[in-house]
Design a protein around this motif. Structure first.
Motif, mmCIF file in Angstrom:
data_model
loop_
_atom_site.group_PDB
_atom_site.id
_atom_site.type_symbol
_atom_site.label_atom_id
_atom_site.label_comp_id
_atom_site.label_asym_id
_atom_site.label_seq_id
_atom_site.Cartn_x
_atom_site.Cartn_y
_atom_site.Cartn_z
ATOM 1 N N PHE A 58 -8.784 -20.423 4.972
ATOM 2 C CA PHE A 58 -8.189 -19.521 3.868
ATOM 3 C C PHE A 58 -9.435 -18.682 3.438
ATOM 4 C CE2 PHE A 58 -7.131 -18.951 -0.630
ATOM 5 C CZ PHE A 58 -5.887 -17.968 -0.511
ATOM 6 N N ASP A 59 -8.954 -17.273 3.359
ATOM 7 C CA ASP A 59 -10.125 -16.185 2.890
ATOM 8 C C ASP A 59 -9.828 -16.059 1.476
ATOM 9 O OD1 ASP A 59 -12.039 -14.236 2.289
ATOM 10 O OD2 ASP A 59 -11.856 -13.557 4.127
ATOM 11 N N ALA A 60 -10.485 -16.561 0.416
ATOM 12 C CA ALA A 60 -10.155 -16.380 -1.035
ATOM 13 C C ALA A 60 -10.528 -15.071 -1.551
ATOM 14 C CB ALA A 60 -10.557 -17.556 -1.947
ATOM 15 N N VAL A 61 -11.533 -14.761 -0.827
ATOM 16 C CA VAL A 61 -12.136 -13.346 -1.280
ATOM 17 C C VAL A 61 -11.223 -12.205 -0.864
ATOM 18 C CG1 VAL A 61 -13.846 -11.569 -1.102
ATOM 19 C CG2 VAL A 61 -14.490 -14.018 -1.090
ATOM 20 N N GLU A 62 -10.897 -12.189 0.230
ATOM 21 C CA GLU A 62 -9.796 -11.403 0.779
ATOM 22 C C GLU A 62 -8.514 -11.374 -0.105
ATOM 23 O OE1 GLU A 62 -7.851 -10.041 5.109
ATOM 24 O OE2 GLU A 62 -8.269 -12.040 4.830
ATOM 25 N N VAL A 63 -8.129 -12.205 -0.505
ATOM 26 C CA VAL A 63 -6.758 -12.481 -1.345
ATOM 27 C C VAL A 63 -6.858 -11.688 -2.630
ATOM 28 C CG1 VAL A 63 -5.387 -13.950 -2.630
ATOM 29 C CG2 VAL A 63 -5.798 -14.590 -0.320
ATOM 30 N N SER A 64 -7.988 -11.922 -3.322
ATOM 31 C CA SER A 64 -8.332 -11.487 -4.623
ATOM 32 C C SER A 64 -8.842 -9.811 -4.840
ATOM 33 C CB SER A 64 -9.441 -12.043 -5.542
ATOM 34 O OG SER A 64 -10.669 -12.194 -4.670
ATOM 35 N N LEU A 65 -9.106 -9.574 -3.368
ATOM 36 C CA LEU A 65 -9.464 -8.170 -3.258
ATOM 37 C C LEU A 65 -8.373 -7.231 -2.687
ATOM 38 C CD1 LEU A 65 -13.144 -8.168 -2.038
ATOM 39 C CD2 LEU A 65 -12.247 -8.115 -4.283
ATOM 40 N N ALA A 66 -7.193 -7.885 -2.601
ATOM 41 C CA ALA A 66 -5.999 -6.999 -1.913
ATOM 42 C C ALA A 66 -5.687 -5.979 -2.573
ATOM 43 C CB ALA A 66 -4.898 -8.278 -2.094
ATOM 44 N N GLY A 67 -6.193 -5.730 -3.943
ATOM 45 C CA GLY A 67 -5.875 -4.535 -4.410
ATOM 46 C C GLY A 67 -6.626 -3.072 -3.931
ATOM 47 N N VAL A 68 -7.770 -3.726 -3.427
ATOM 48 C CA VAL A 68 -8.749 -2.622 -2.575
ATOM 49 C C VAL A 68 -7.826 -1.707 -1.605
ATOM 50 C CG1 VAL A 68 -10.810 -2.140 -1.482
ATOM 51 C CG2 VAL A 68 -10.633 -3.537 -3.251
ATOM 52 N N GLN A 69 -6.992 -2.290 -0.863
ATOM 53 C CA GLN A 69 -6.422 -1.701 0.128
ATOM 54 C C GLN A 69 -5.323 -0.903 -0.488
ATOM 55 O OE1 GLN A 69 -5.294 -3.953 3.691
ATOM 56 N NE2 GLN A 69 -6.350 -5.913 2.906
ATOM 57 N N VAL A 70 -4.627 -1.294 -1.596
ATOM 58 C CA VAL A 70 -3.769 -0.243 -2.170
ATOM 59 C C VAL A 70 -4.266 0.847 -3.063
ATOM 60 C CG1 VAL A 70 -1.608 -0.340 -3.879
ATOM 61 C CG2 VAL A 70 -2.141 -2.444 -2.321
ATOM 62 N N ALA A 71 -5.499 0.522 -3.603
ATOM 63 C CA ALA A 71 -6.244 1.478 -4.632
ATOM 64 C C ALA A 71 -6.869 2.660 -3.421
ATOM 65 C CB ALA A 71 -7.232 0.862 -4.947
ATOM 66 N N GLN A 72 -7.025 2.285 -2.287
ATOM 67 C CA GLN A 72 -7.779 3.261 -1.513
ATOM 68 C C GLN A 72 -6.736 4.702 -1.348
ATOM 69 O OE1 GLN A 72 -7.909 2.130 2.763
ATOM 70 N NE2 GLN A 72 -5.683 1.302 2.916
ATOM 71 N N LEU A 73 -5.369 4.592 -1.516
ATOM 72 C CA LEU A 73 -4.722 5.654 -1.471
ATOM 73 C C LEU A 73 -4.994 6.389 -2.808
ATOM 74 C CD1 LEU A 73 -1.322 4.193 -0.137
ATOM 75 C CD2 LEU A 73 -3.277 5.278 1.330
ATOM 76 N N ALA A 74 -4.984 5.978 -3.926
ATOM 77 C CA ALA A 74 -5.271 6.735 -5.188
ATOM 78 C C ALA A 74 -6.807 7.420 -5.055
ATOM 79 C CB ALA A 74 -5.321 5.613 -6.231
ATOM 80 N N VAL A 75 -7.733 6.646 -4.485
ATOM 81 C CA VAL A 75 -9.008 7.427 -4.332
ATOM 82 C C VAL A 75 -9.215 8.504 -3.214
ATOM 83 C CG1 VAL A 75 -10.401 5.334 -5.499
ATOM 84 C CG2 VAL A 75 -10.221 5.466 -3.046
ATOM 85 N N GLY A 76 -8.489 8.170 -2.286
ATOM 86 C CA GLY A 76 -8.332 9.147 -1.253
ATOM 87 C C GLY A 76 -7.841 10.285 -1.692
ATOM 88 N N ILE A 77 -6.544 10.243 -2.175
ATOM 89 C CA ILE A 77 -5.915 11.383 -2.842
ATOM 90 C C ILE A 77 -6.665 12.105 -3.840
ATOM 91 C CG2 ILE A 77 -3.501 12.193 -4.275
ATOM 92 C CD1 ILE A 77 -2.287 9.800 -3.015
ATOM 93 N N LEU A 78 -7.461 11.408 -4.606
ATOM 94 C CA LEU A 78 -8.399 12.042 -5.649
ATOM 95 C C LEU A 78 -9.249 12.940 -4.954
ATOM 96 C CD1 LEU A 78 -9.399 12.591 -8.428
ATOM 97 C CD2 LEU A 78 -10.745 10.321 -8.297
ATOM 98 N N GLY A 79 -9.853 12.317 -3.928
ATOM 99 C CA GLY A 79 -11.020 13.219 -3.078
ATOM 100 C C GLY A 79 -10.191 14.370 -2.584
ATOM 101 N N VAL A 80 -8.945 14.460 -2.191
ATOM 102 C CA VAL A 80 -8.205 15.579 -1.681
ATOM 103 C C VAL A 80 -8.338 16.463 -3.050
ATOM 104 C CG1 VAL A 80 -6.167 16.486 -0.967
ATOM 105 C CG2 VAL A 80 -7.159 14.418 0.172
ATOM 106 N N MET A 81 -7.904 16.022 -4.290
ATOM 107 C CA MET A 81 -7.641 16.950 -5.367
ATOM 108 C C MET A 81 -8.865 17.500 -5.775
ATOM 109 S SD MET A 81 -4.293 15.292 -7.220
ATOM 110 C CE MET A 81 -5.139 13.810 -7.618
#
Length: 250
Positions: free
Chosen positions: A50-73
């Motif tokens: 079990f990777d406890a770190v990967e579980v608690s950092l799951a939001g990073v994979q979702v937030a990547q879309l927000a920061v990627g779009i910010l970079g575009v804008m």
């Protein structure tokens, strides 16, 4: 330095910047806690894998879309408003504008996302502790994985900037970011399993996210090797963006 100061001023003055950053920070923490809660209700049969770190950092994979779009804008908003002409008139060499935007964007994203990633880790581990699935920050590779989450998001934002500079259109840039980050993994699903596994580790997101894991396993590159590959993707896009900015009219 004057270019970077000007870019920082523009970055702070655009309302969409604050909303995009708020969305990213919220997603980092909220999804990390939510996924930890799900895993507590469904504990693994074998906790050793079990990777406890990967579980608690799951939001990073979702937030990547927000920061990627910010970079575009960051760049496409200037093309849409016509401000880019003023910017390039003030800096005729053009390329320092792109480097200045990239430096400001990466620094701001890393600085703001790092506390959020740490917050997601601590909150997630607090939830996982109910089933004794949590892990301490001083365990091997854990601190690197947590800091790596913020590093990954900073590079994603720069990738968004590169794609936005190449396409010069917000909708096209947003679609390109989503496709760049998520599309290759979907395409590998059509390949034979063995070939798909070999290719998967070299794709942009899996390569970059290797730095956020404590036990990459056989399907991912080693943390720093994967992040180096991800940096090469970003460097390639920025190089193409620099050529586009220099060769074509605003």
């Amino acid at each position: 330095m004057s270019v970077m100061r000007a870019e920082l001023t523009k970055f702070r003055s655009v309302p969409s910047t604050a909303w995009s950053l708020l969305s990213a920070l919220t997603l980092i923490v909220a999804f990390g806690v939510m996924y930890a809660m799900v895993r507590v209700t469904r504990p693994p049969a074998d906790p050793t894998g079990f990777d406890a770190v990967e579980v608690s950092l799951a939001g990073v994979q979702v937030a990547q879309l927000a920061v990627g779009i910010l970079g575009v804008m960051v760049i496409t908003n200037e093309y849409a408003s016509g401000l880019i002409r003023t910017t390039l008139a003030a800096v005729p060499r053009r390329i320092p504008v792109l480097w200045g935007k990239a430096a400001v964007l990466a620094t701001v994203i890393f600085t703001l996302c790092l506390p959020a990633v740490f917050g997601a880790f601590l909150s997630g581990q607090s939830v996982l502790s109910a089933e004794r699935l949590d892990i301490s920050l001083d365990e091997p590779a854990v601190a690197r994985a947590v800091v790596g989450g913020a590093l990954y998001l900073a590079v994603v934002a720069v990738i968004g900037l590169g794609l936005g500079t190449i396409l010069r259109h917000t909708a096209g840039g947003v679609a390109a970011v989503i496709g760049f980050l998520l599309g290759p993994q979907m395409l590998t699903g059509f390949l034979p399993a063995e070939l798909a596994d070999d290719m998967y580790r070299w794709l942009p997101s899996p390569a970059g996210l290797a730095i956020t894991t404590t036990a990459p396993g056989s399907t991912l590159l080693s943390p720093w090797s994967g992040f180096a590959v991800f940096l090469l993707y970003a460097a390639g896009l920025l190089t193409l963006a620099a050529w586009r900015l220099r060769r074509h009219d605003a």
